[in-house]
Design a protein around this motif. Sequence first.
Motif, mmCIF file in Angstrom:
data_model
loop_
_atom_site.group_PDB
_atom_site.id
_atom_site.type_symbol
_atom_site.label_atom_id
_atom_site.label_comp_id
_atom_site.label_asym_id
_atom_site.label_seq_id
_atom_site.Cartn_x
_atom_site.Cartn_y
_atom_site.Cartn_z
ATOM 1 N N TYR A 126 -18.632 -113.407 33.249
ATOM 2 C CA TYR A 126 -19.874 -112.692 32.973
ATOM 3 C C TYR A 126 -20.314 -111.875 34.192
ATOM 4 O O TYR A 126 -20.109 -112.297 35.340
ATOM 5 C CB TYR A 126 -20.991 -113.664 32.603
ATOM 6 N N VAL A 127 -20.939 -110.744 33.925
ATOM 7 C CA VAL A 127 -21.458 -109.923 35.018
ATOM 8 C C VAL A 127 -22.493 -110.707 35.821
ATOM 9 O O VAL A 127 -22.609 -110.530 37.034
ATOM 10 C CB VAL A 127 -22.057 -108.610 34.473
ATOM 11 N N ARG A 128 -23.222 -111.586 35.172
ATOM 12 C CA ARG A 128 -24.227 -112.363 35.900
ATOM 13 C C ARG A 128 -23.581 -113.226 36.984
ATOM 14 O O ARG A 128 -24.191 -113.501 38.017
ATOM 15 C CB ARG A 128 -25.057 -113.226 34.942
ATOM 16 N N MET A 144 -20.615 -100.455 38.277
ATOM 17 C CA MET A 144 -21.216 -101.141 37.126
ATOM 18 C C MET A 144 -22.671 -100.726 36.959
ATOM 19 O O MET A 144 -23.546 -101.560 36.722
ATOM 20 C CB MET A 144 -21.100 -102.651 37.326
ATOM 21 N N TYR A 147 -25.328 -101.829 34.360
ATOM 22 C CA TYR A 147 -25.990 -103.133 34.447
ATOM 23 C C TYR A 147 -27.186 -103.120 35.383
ATOM 24 O O TYR A 147 -27.704 -104.180 35.750
ATOM 25 C CB TYR A 147 -24.979 -104.207 34.886
ATOM 26 N N LEU A 150 -30.098 -105.179 34.224
ATOM 27 C CA LEU A 150 -29.873 -106.616 34.392
ATOM 28 C C LEU A 150 -30.018 -107.007 35.860
ATOM 29 O O LEU A 150 -30.648 -108.018 36.187
ATOM 30 C CB LEU A 150 -28.477 -106.989 33.890
ATOM 31 N N ASP A 278 -15.180 -103.990 32.693
ATOM 32 C CA ASP A 278 -16.395 -104.376 31.975
ATOM 33 C C ASP A 278 -16.071 -105.413 30.906
ATOM 34 O O ASP A 278 -14.933 -105.511 30.443
ATOM 35 C CB ASP A 278 -17.031 -103.152 31.314
ATOM 36 N N PHE A 327 -30.899 -105.398 28.029
ATOM 37 C CA PHE A 327 -30.610 -106.689 28.648
ATOM 38 C C PHE A 327 -31.785 -107.659 28.523
ATOM 39 O O PHE A 327 -31.707 -108.786 29.007
ATOM 40 C CB PHE A 327 -30.249 -106.496 30.120
#
Length: 350
Positions: A126-128, A144, A147, A150, A278, A327
Motif C-alpha cells: 500500500y502507498v500508506r 506519486m 497521492y 492522501l 502504482d 482519498f
Amino acid sequence: MLAEQVPLRAPSCDFALLLSGGLDSSVLAYLLRPPVCVTVRYPGQDRLDESQIAATIAADIGAELVVVEPDHLDFTTVLPHLMGALDYPMGNASTFSEYMAYQKIAGLGLRVVVGGLGPDEFLMGYVRHALVLFGADAVLGAGMDAYRPLAAKLMHTAGEDLDPAEAVTRLVLRGPDPDGRIRSLVAAAMGKAGGDMARGLTLADLSTAWRPLVMTSDKLASAYALERRSPYLARELVELSYRLPSEYKISGPTTGKRILRDAAKALGLPREVWGSRDKLGFASPVPTWLNGPLSAWADAQIHTALAEAPTALQPLLEGGLTPGNRFDRTRMQALMAAAWFCDQTVRAAA
C-alpha cells in the motif's frame, strides 16, 4: 515457494480469477491458468483502467477475459442489495467493483472464484506503507503526485515528529477517530513488532482493516453462492512473508512487494506488471461520483437515514454530508452506513 504452494490451492472445477491487471492477480493468473478471468473497468476513467494489461495477461495464458463495465446508475441500483449482503455498515469504493464482478461470475454459471488477498498487507503493497516508511516528500518526489491528498493527512505542526501510530491511524482511517480506539489498536499492534517498522505496519493492518477486508470479500461472494479462495493466504506463504527482512518487501517509495515483483519477472510476466509503480486493484470512481453526478442522491440517502438514526450513528452520517477528495472515506462510509441502516429498518418493519 509460490510455484509450489499456489497451484495446490487451484480448484478442481472450472473457476474464475479476479484479474485487475495488477501484480498480485497477474502472478496468480500465470500460476493457476484459470479458464476465465474477470476484470472491471470504468469508461472515461483512464487512471483506473488496467483492462489492457488484463487482456494481455489473459491472452498469454489462453483464458477467456470477461470485462464488466458498471456506471453510476448501477451503483444506485445495487447499493441496497450490496449492503444487505454485507449486513454491517462497512465498505469502501472497491467494494462496488468486487460486487459487480461476483454478479457477473455467478451469471456465467461458475461457483468458485479466486482472488489475490494478502501481498499488500504482508509485503508492503500500500502507498500508506511507503508514506510511513519513507515520508511524504520521498513518495511524492518519486512521481506519486496523485497521492498528494492522501499525503496531506500526515500534516502536523512544523518541527514536531508525527508518531508512527498516529500516522498509520490517519492513513488507514482517513476520517475521524473521536475516542482514539483505532489509534490504540494500531499502537498496541506496532508495539509487538520488536522495532521492525515493516512488521509493525503489517500487524497494524491485521488489527484494523484486514478483518473487514476478508469478511467483505467472503460475504459479497456468498451473496451469489460463490466460494472465494485466496491462495496467497496459504500458511506457509504468510509465515514466510512475515519473516522476510524489510528490504525484501520494499526497497523504495514505489517498490513495495519487491520479492513478488522479482517472482513475476522470473515467471515471464510483462514489464507493465512487475515494473508498475502504482497500485490500483479494483479501484472505482464512486468517491468522484458522490461529489459529482450522484451528489444530490447521496445527500438524500444520508438525510433519510439521519431522520431515524440512533445518536451513536449520527456523527458519521453528518460527516458524510461534506464532500471530500478521493482519498477521504467519510462520505462513502456515511452513505454505506445510511444504506445499511435503512435496510435494517425495512427488515425490522417486515
